[in-house]
Enzyme design. Sequence first.
Site, PDB file in Angstrom:
ATOM      1  N   ALA A  14       0.831  -1.210   0.000  1.00  0.00           N
ATOM      2  CA  ALA A  14       0.000   0.000   0.000  1.00  0.00           C
ATOM      3  C   ALA A  14       0.860   1.253   0.000  1.00  0.00           C
ATOM      4  CB  ALA A  14      -0.913  -0.011   1.224  1.00  0.00           C
ATOM      5  N   ARG A  20      -3.067   7.336 -10.812  1.00  0.00           N
ATOM      6  CA  ARG A  20      -4.196   7.281 -11.746  1.00  0.00           C
ATOM      7  C   ARG A  20      -5.531   7.631 -11.073  1.00  0.00           C
ATOM      8  NH1 ARG A  20      -2.318   1.450 -13.996  1.00  0.00           N
ATOM      9  NH2 ARG A  20      -1.217   1.495 -11.994  1.00  0.00           N
ATOM     10  N   LYS A  27      -4.602   6.040  -2.477  1.00  0.00           N
ATOM     11  CA  LYS A  27      -5.585   5.209  -3.191  1.00  0.00           C
ATOM     12  C   LYS A  27      -6.293   4.206  -2.289  1.00  0.00           C
ATOM     13  CE  LYS A  27      -4.034   1.935  -6.131  1.00  0.00           C
ATOM     14  NZ  LYS A  27      -3.595   1.358  -7.424  1.00  0.00           N
ATOM     15  N   THR A  83       6.827  -2.645  -6.908  1.00  0.00           N
ATOM     16  CA  THR A  83       6.313  -3.691  -6.014  1.00  0.00           C
ATOM     17  C   THR A  83       7.410  -4.603  -5.465  1.00  0.00           C
ATOM     18  OG1 THR A  83       5.761  -4.933  -8.020  1.00  0.00           O
ATOM     19  CG2 THR A  83       3.962  -3.762  -6.960  1.00  0.00           C
ATOM     20  N   ASP A 107      -4.951  -2.760  -3.483  1.00  0.00           N
ATOM     21  CA  ASP A 107      -5.969  -2.209  -4.388  1.00  0.00           C
ATOM     22  C   ASP A 107      -6.840  -3.285  -5.038  1.00  0.00           C
ATOM     23  OD1 ASP A 107      -4.114  -3.262  -6.156  1.00  0.00           O
ATOM     24  OD2 ASP A 107      -3.927  -1.459  -7.385  1.00  0.00           O
ATOM     25  N   GLU A 158       5.198  -7.019 -17.835  1.00  0.00           N
ATOM     26  CA  GLU A 158       4.331  -5.872 -17.559  1.00  0.00           C
ATOM     27  C   GLU A 158       3.930  -5.209 -18.877  1.00  0.00           C
ATOM     28  OE1 GLU A 158       3.008  -4.996 -14.560  1.00  0.00           O
ATOM     29  OE2 GLU A 158       3.906  -6.926 -14.074  1.00  0.00           O
ATOM     30  N   ASN A 173      -1.795 -11.411 -14.574  1.00  0.00           N
ATOM     31  CA  ASN A 173      -1.397 -11.536 -13.169  1.00  0.00           C
ATOM     32  C   ASN A 173      -2.360 -10.742 -12.296  1.00  0.00           C
ATOM     33  OD1 ASN A 173       0.050 -11.620 -10.752  1.00  0.00           O
ATOM     34  ND2 ASN A 173       1.384  -9.921 -11.365  1.00  0.00           N
ATOM     35  N   LYS A 354     -31.177  17.045  18.493  1.00  0.00           N
ATOM     36  CA  LYS A 354     -29.717  16.909  18.587  1.00  0.00           C
ATOM     37  C   LYS A 354     -29.315  16.696  20.034  1.00  0.00           C
ATOM     38  CE  LYS A 354     -26.829  19.733  19.835  1.00  0.00           C
ATOM     39  NZ  LYS A 354     -26.075  20.934  20.199  1.00  0.00           N
ATOM     40  N   SER A 408     -47.795  25.136  21.595  1.00  0.00           N
ATOM     41  CA  SER A 408     -47.248  25.490  20.285  1.00  0.00           C
ATOM     42  C   SER A 408     -46.406  26.757  20.370  1.00  0.00           C
ATOM     43  CB  SER A 408     -48.382  25.749  19.290  1.00  0.00           C
ATOM     44  OG  SER A 408     -49.071  24.546  19.068  1.00  0.00           O
TER      45      SER A 408
HETATM   46  C1  UD1 Z   1       0.609  -4.900 -10.562  1.00  0.00           C
HETATM   47  C2  UD1 Z   1       1.464  -6.012 -11.193  1.00  0.00           C
HETATM   48  C3  UD1 Z   1       0.747  -6.532 -12.429  1.00  0.00           C
HETATM   49  C4  UD1 Z   1      -0.632  -7.036 -12.064  1.00  0.00           C
HETATM   50  C5  UD1 Z   1      -1.426  -5.977 -11.316  1.00  0.00           C
HETATM   51  C6  UD1 Z   1      -2.668  -6.619 -10.722  1.00  0.00           C
HETATM   52  C7  UD1 Z   1       3.805  -5.432 -10.720  1.00  0.00           C
HETATM   53  C8  UD1 Z   1       5.064  -4.916 -11.288  1.00  0.00           C
HETATM   54  N1  UD1 Z   1       2.753  -5.468 -11.552  1.00  0.00           N
HETATM   55  O1  UD1 Z   1       0.516  -3.833 -11.508  1.00  0.00           O
HETATM   56  O2  UD1 Z   1       1.518  -7.592 -13.015  1.00  0.00           O
HETATM   57  O3  UD1 Z   1      -1.315  -7.445 -13.227  1.00  0.00           O
HETATM   58  O4  UD1 Z   1      -0.665  -5.436 -10.234  1.00  0.00           O
HETATM   59  O5  UD1 Z   1      -3.512  -5.690 -10.143  1.00  0.00           O
HETATM   60  O6  UD1 Z   1       3.759  -5.825  -9.567  1.00  0.00           O
HETATM   61  N2  UD1 Z   1       2.950  -0.545  -4.399  1.00  0.00           N
HETATM   62  C9  UD1 Z   1       3.834  -0.346  -3.370  1.00  0.00           C
HETATM   63  N3  UD1 Z   1       5.055   0.201  -3.618  1.00  0.00           N
HETATM   64  C10 UD1 Z   1       5.445   0.532  -4.868  1.00  0.00           C
HETATM   65  C11 UD1 Z   1       4.549   0.321  -5.930  1.00  0.00           C
HETATM   66  C12 UD1 Z   1       3.296  -0.229  -5.676  1.00  0.00           C
HETATM   67  O7  UD1 Z   1       3.521  -0.648  -2.222  1.00  0.00           O
HETATM   68  O8  UD1 Z   1       6.572   1.012  -5.014  1.00  0.00           O
HETATM   69  C13 UD1 Z   1       1.633  -1.104  -4.122  1.00  0.00           C
HETATM   70  C14 UD1 Z   1       0.496  -0.200  -4.548  1.00  0.00           C
HETATM   71  O9  UD1 Z   1       0.140   0.664  -3.495  1.00  0.00           O
HETATM   72  C15 UD1 Z   1      -0.599  -1.187  -4.891  1.00  0.00           C
HETATM   73  C16 UD1 Z   1       0.150  -2.440  -5.300  1.00  0.00           C
HETATM   74  O10 UD1 Z   1       1.460  -2.297  -4.825  1.00  0.00           O
HETATM   75  O11 UD1 Z   1      -1.416  -1.474  -3.770  1.00  0.00           O
HETATM   76  C17 UD1 Z   1       0.150  -2.629  -6.817  1.00  0.00           C
HETATM   77  O12 UD1 Z   1       0.753  -1.495  -7.414  1.00  0.00           O
HETATM   78  P1  UD1 Z   1       0.196  -0.883  -8.769  1.00  0.00           P
HETATM   79  O13 UD1 Z   1       1.037   0.284  -9.090  1.00  0.00           O
HETATM   80  O14 UD1 Z   1      -1.264  -0.688  -8.700  1.00  0.00           O
HETATM   81  O15 UD1 Z   1       0.565  -2.079  -9.759  1.00  0.00           O
HETATM   82  P2  UD1 Z   1      -0.077  -2.370 -11.182  1.00  0.00           P
HETATM   83  O16 UD1 Z   1       0.505  -1.425 -12.174  1.00  0.00           O
HETATM   84  O17 UD1 Z   1      -1.531  -2.422 -11.075  1.00  0.00           O
HETATM   85 CA    CA Z   2      -3.007  -2.006  -9.424  1.00  0.00          CA
END
Ligand code: UD1
Ligand code: CA
Length: 460
Positions: A14, A20, A27, A83, A107, A158, A173, A354, A408
């Site tokens: 998170a 976006r 988010k 990630t 998310d 990706e 994925n 209230k 009243s």
């Molecule tokens: C990611 C996956 C993708 C998958 C998709 C599914 C990777 C590289 N890609 O893409 O293959 O299809 O999820 O929903 O993992 N987050 C962090 N730190 C960071 C970046 C992200 O904690 O540096 C967290 C975000 O807060 C989020 C989650 O990781 O909760 C996923 O990140 P997001 O940027 O939404 O990845 P996607 O582009 O959706």
């Molecule tokens: Ca995502």
Amino acid sequence: MTSPEPSTVAIVLAAGLGTRMRSRRPKVLHPLCGRPMLAYVVDAARAATGTRPLVVTSPSTAAVRDAFGDEVAWALQDEPRGTGDAVGAALAALDAPAAEVVVLSGDTPLLTSETVAALVQLRRRDGAAISLATVRPEEAGGYGRIVRDAGGVARIVEEKDATKAERGIGEVNAGLYAFDAAWLRGRIGDLRPSPASGEVYLTDLVALARSDGRKVTALEVEDEMELAGINDRVQLATAEADLRWRILEGHLLAGVTMQDPTTVFIDAVVELGQDVVIEPNVILRGRTRIGAETLIGAGSQISDSVVGERCRIRASVLESCEVEDEVTIGPFSHLRAGASIGRGAELGNYAEVKKSRLGPGTKQHHFSYIGDAEVGAGVNIGAGTITANYDGTRKHRTVIGDGAFIGSDTMLVAPVTIGEGAATGAGSVVTHDVPPGKMAVGVPARVRERQRKPAGGPEA
Ligand code: UD1
Ligand code: CA
């Protein structure tokens, strides 16, 4: 469901910026049916592993920590570099060694604990370095694509880095993984930033596992909505619609009537008794509980309130209040924070309450405001009555004894006490206490004996 051994730990990601969403709010704090999306993921993780999840945040998502507190453990990713880097930060923060690590994305709020548990079982069965969940969504755009070979899942590419042919792959994925923890610890440091985006991808571990001769297996999930990742507000709205329908269906199957569920909004944590009837255009928010056989009439909005059994609420707004059994409210009443309404009471058109208690059987039918008051049982509040509770600086209390009759258009200038069985005349401005059984009339009101109407006389 058999929960995995306690050495399984769940890491929830998170720390991402969630750009976006175009929001000032992280988010994962955006709500879905009244709860932040992260809450659903944390619940699923906890239910499947039986342990306290570890949530990764970054300085830009620090607000997440305030929202969840000690409910979860925390790890800090100093900058959201991707990630893979996030999981690295989480592993460094883990205090107890785990045999198995589940990684979830903050998310994907529609995820169920059953799916997480099934993934864990699959990895154990396969003895895999990684097992991951995949889906075949109608629209694969934005997701990482699953590249398979004879040995199983070969790698994940990706979207930003994918060739045209790879983009044509329908299996994606879902962002949910189970890892052999020892293998994960040994390899997490070997991830390198993607040349295309500069991000460190967790998904690159798949190819590393295969190059180590380890298995990578996939759990194919049928319901694509369950694993839908929320990246923008269109996806947020779509997910909310899906969850909302699941909530409504649960209540309908449990014995609640809704004539038109498509116009009814009920938050995830709302509780409804049997034979509750909900008319169209109703919104029930937050920690609301409605007792059996109560009617929630068209146009009502109720938040964080407890309503008893066999009540009738029509076109009214209730906020952070308590209503006992057999109360009738509305149309167009407004119960604000701290209102407490006794059994069988009646509140009518444009009645506002209230921070006040109204005793059982008390009636407040027309255009009136009761604030900071203690009203006894069987009191009649006449049309237009106002507790003038605010002197411009401070709030003051009004006390009205059992069986009192407020005429009243009475102004009750607080602090003031109307004794048990006392009365006020129409249009009086009451600035001093009225003793029990007496009557106050005039502007300012003067006290005299109360002349009782003959028994059975008309009410206000
Ligand atoms: C990611 C996956 C993708 C998958 C998709 C599914 C990777 C590289 N890609 O893409 O293959 O299809 O999820 O929903 O993992 N987050 C962090 N730190 C960071 C970046 C992200 O904690 O540096 C967290 C975000 O807060 C989020 C989650 O990781 O909760 C996923 O990140 P997001 O940027 O939404 O990845 P996607 O582009 O959706
Ligand atoms: Ca995502």
